[in-house]
Design a protein around this motif. Structure first.
Motif, short mmCIF file in Angstrom:
data_model
loop_
_atom_site.label_atom_id
_atom_site.label_comp_id
_atom_site.label_asym_id
_atom_site.label_seq_id
_atom_site.Cartn_x
_atom_site.Cartn_y
_atom_site.Cartn_z
N GLY A 80 4.35 1.68 64.95
CA GLY A 80 5.08 2.37 66.02
C GLY A 80 4.19 3.31 66.80
N LEU A 81 3.37 4.07 66.08
CA LEU A 81 2.44 4.98 66.74
C LEU A 81 1.43 4.20 67.59
CD1 LEU A 81 1.91 7.53 63.86
CD2 LEU A 81 2.86 8.05 66.12
N LYS A 82 0.91 3.10 67.05
CA LYS A 82 -0.05 2.28 67.81
C LYS A 82 0.58 1.73 69.07
CE LYS A 82 -3.08 0.70 64.10
NZ LYS A 82 -3.48 -0.44 63.27
N SER A 83 1.86 1.34 69.00
CA SER A 83 2.52 0.77 70.17
C SER A 83 2.65 1.79 71.31
CB SER A 83 3.89 0.21 69.80
OG SER A 83 4.83 1.23 69.57
N TYR A 84 2.61 3.07 70.97
CA TYR A 84 2.65 4.12 71.99
C TYR A 84 1.27 4.69 72.29
CZ TYR A 84 7.71 4.01 71.73
OH TYR A 84 9.02 3.61 71.79
N GLY A 85 0.24 4.04 71.78
CA GLY A 85 -1.13 4.44 72.10
C GLY A 85 -1.71 5.53 71.21
N LEU B 143 7.73 9.81 65.32
CA LEU B 143 6.84 9.00 64.49
C LEU B 143 5.71 9.84 63.89
CD1 LEU B 143 6.69 5.80 66.72
CD2 LEU B 143 7.58 5.91 64.37
N THR B 144 5.18 10.76 64.68
CA THR B 144 4.12 11.64 64.18
C THR B 144 4.65 12.53 63.06
OG1 THR B 144 3.06 11.64 66.35
CG2 THR B 144 2.43 13.40 64.84
N LEU B 145 5.84 13.03 63.22
CA LEU B 145 6.47 13.83 62.16
C LEU B 145 6.68 12.98 60.90
CD1 LEU B 145 7.71 16.54 61.31
CD2 LEU B 145 9.89 15.68 62.18
N ASN B 146 7.16 11.75 61.08
CA ASN B 146 7.33 10.85 59.93
C ASN B 146 6.00 10.59 59.23
OD1 ASN B 146 10.09 10.53 60.24
ND2 ASN B 146 9.91 8.66 61.44
N TYR B 147 4.93 10.44 60.01
CA TYR B 147 3.60 10.23 59.44
C TYR B 147 3.16 11.48 58.66
CZ TYR B 147 -1.45 9.52 59.14
OH TYR B 147 -2.74 9.41 58.68
N GLN C 161 10.03 10.72 78.94
CA GLN C 161 10.53 11.71 77.98
C GLN C 161 10.92 11.03 76.67
OE1 GLN C 161 13.68 13.60 80.16
NE2 GLN C 161 12.29 15.03 81.17
N VAL C 162 11.53 9.86 76.75
CA VAL C 162 11.93 9.12 75.55
C VAL C 162 10.68 8.72 74.76
CG1 VAL C 162 12.95 6.96 74.72
CG2 VAL C 162 14.13 8.31 76.45
N LYS C 163 9.65 8.25 75.46
CA LYS C 163 8.41 7.87 74.78
C LYS C 163 7.79 9.07 74.06
CE LYS C 163 6.97 3.94 77.57
NZ LYS C 163 5.97 3.42 78.51
N LYS C 164 7.75 10.21 74.73
CA LYS C 164 7.20 11.41 74.10
C LYS C 164 8.00 11.80 72.87
CE LYS C 164 5.21 13.43 78.27
NZ LYS C 164 5.33 14.46 79.30
N LEU C 165 9.31 11.69 72.98
CA LEU C 165 10.17 12.02 71.85
C LEU C 165 9.93 11.06 70.68
CD1 LEU C 165 12.48 13.76 70.74
CD2 LEU C 165 14.08 12.11 71.74
N LYS C 166 9.83 9.77 70.97
CA LYS C 166 9.59 8.78 69.91
C LYS C 166 8.23 9.00 69.24
CE LYS C 166 12.62 5.10 71.47
NZ LYS C 166 12.73 3.70 71.89
N VAL C 167 7.21 9.29 70.03
CA VAL C 167 5.89 9.58 69.46
C VAL C 167 5.97 10.83 68.58
CG1 VAL C 167 3.53 10.32 69.99
CG2 VAL C 167 4.54 8.42 71.24
N GLY C 168 6.71 11.82 69.03
CA GLY C 168 6.88 13.04 68.23
C GLY C 168 7.57 12.77 66.91
#
Length: 104
Positions: free
Chosen positions: A70-75, A42-46, A33-40
């Motif tokens: 950051g986005l690359k680190s989460y795939g 980072l995607t918003l920041n992008y 859940q934390v990973k999904k939140l972080k990707v979300g």
């Protein structure tokens, strides 16, 4: 997770192993859940990325690079062409002449 679960099946009768397994399962779900939140985030920041009026090019580039890395680190990766286009579109209108020169 299934591979680990198969290996621990024989130990479910042991109370301590069961407690450990339950804790591991809850922790894994929390991490996902934390990973999904972080990707979300980072995607918003992008998506919302723009150069601030008082910001210099280096600071802007550093921030943008940290978002992309950051986005690359989460795939989640964007094609280089799209990343360059996004960065150029993020520059203020006062730098439009430089953007046009780079695009050509």
């Amino acid at each position: 997770m299934r591979l680990v679960q198969k290996n621990i099946v024989g130990y479910h009768h042991v109370p301590m192993s069961r407690k450990f397994w339950d804790k591991l399962e809850v922790t894994h779900e929390g991490i996902s859940q934390v990973k999904k939140l972080k990707v979300g985030i980072l995607t918003l920041n992008y998506d919302m990325f723009n150069m601030k009026p008082e910001e210099d090019i280096k600071a802007m580039s550093d921030w943008f690079t940290s978002i992309i890395n950051g986005l690359k680190s989460y795939g989640k990766a964007y094609p280089n062409k799209e990343v360059v286009r996004k960065m150029l579109r993020s520059l203020p209108k006062s730098r439009e002449d430089k953007v046009t020169g780079i695009e050509e």
